[in-house]
Structure formats: C-alpha cells, structure tokens
Design a protein around this motif. Sequence first.
Motif, PDB file in Angstrom:
ATOM      1  N   HIS A  48       0.839  -1.185   0.000  1.00 34.92           N
ATOM      2  CA  HIS A  48       0.000   0.000   0.000  1.00 34.92           C
ATOM      3  C   HIS A  48       0.880   1.243   0.000  1.00 34.92           C
ATOM      4  O   HIS A  48       1.909   1.288   0.653  1.00 34.92           O
ATOM      5  CB  HIS A  48      -0.906   0.015   1.234  1.00 34.92           C
ATOM      6  N   LYS A  49       0.460   2.258  -0.722  1.00 38.34           N
ATOM      7  CA  LYS A  49       1.206   3.514  -0.766  1.00 38.34           C
ATOM      8  C   LYS A  49       0.950   4.344   0.496  1.00 38.34           C
ATOM      9  O   LYS A  49       1.835   5.008   0.992  1.00 38.34           O
ATOM     10  CB  LYS A  49       0.797   4.314  -1.996  1.00 38.34           C
ATOM     11  N   VAL A  50      -0.291   4.305   1.001  1.00 40.05           N
ATOM     12  CA  VAL A  50      -0.663   5.063   2.197  1.00 40.05           C
ATOM     13  C   VAL A  50      -1.183   4.062   3.226  1.00 40.05           C
ATOM     14  O   VAL A  50      -2.061   3.263   2.922  1.00 40.05           O
ATOM     15  CB  VAL A  50      -1.768   6.096   1.859  1.00 40.05           C
ATOM     16  N   PRO A  51      -0.653   4.113   4.447  1.00 39.99           N
ATOM     17  CA  PRO A  51      -1.122   3.180   5.476  1.00 39.99           C
ATOM     18  C   PRO A  51      -2.605   3.375   5.777  1.00 39.99           C
ATOM     19  O   PRO A  51      -3.143   4.481   5.668  1.00 39.99           O
ATOM     20  CB  PRO A  51      -0.275   3.538   6.698  1.00 39.99           C
ATOM     21  N   THR A  52      -3.240   2.311   6.185  1.00 45.03           N
ATOM     22  CA  THR A  52      -4.671   2.339   6.466  1.00 45.03           C
ATOM     23  C   THR A  52      -4.998   3.307   7.593  1.00 45.03           C
ATOM     24  O   THR A  52      -6.008   4.011   7.538  1.00 45.03           O
ATOM     25  CB  THR A  52      -5.151   0.921   6.834  1.00 45.03           C
ATOM     26  N   TRP A  53      -4.146   3.382   8.603  1.00 42.69           N
ATOM     27  CA  TRP A  53      -4.433   4.259   9.730  1.00 42.69           C
ATOM     28  C   TRP A  53      -4.448   5.722   9.301  1.00 42.69           C
ATOM     29  O   TRP A  53      -5.188   6.530   9.863  1.00 42.69           O
ATOM     30  CB  TRP A  53      -3.469   4.017  10.884  1.00 42.69           C
TER      31      TRP A  53
END
Length: 73
Positions: A48-53
């Motif tokens: 993922h490029k951007v973390p879920t949090w």
Amino acid sequence: MTTPAREPDQHPPGEKPERSFEDVMWGRVERRRERIRAQVRTARAGDHKVPTWVLATVLALFLLGWLYLIFFG
C-alpha cells in the motif's frame, strides 16, 4: 480430392464461431472474477502507498469537520 472430416465443434480456418449470449456473459463473469482475485492478491501483499491508519484518520477528521459545520456553522 476429399475434404478432411471435422469434429462438430471445429470450424474451418478463417471462420469465427458464433458466440451465444450465455458464452459472452460467462466470459465477462470469468474476467471479473479474475480481476477481483488479482486485486485481493495485491491487497494481501501489503504494497500500500498510504497506510490504512492514515486513511482512517483523514476520514475521521473530514467527518468531524462536517459535523462541526452542521451543528456550529
């Protein structure tokens, strides 16, 4: 000269067999399933490029700002 015997489901070269509506729809279903499987494989890999949090935090801030505008704006 004799023509070689063909199997019932074979077509002469250059002639495309007609596809029924069911064949077309089944092909679409299969392609969609394969795309979904590929997306699941990618998601499970964790690239993922951007973390879920971070996404969850941005969404929460957006919703809080929207609620602030509704109640106090």
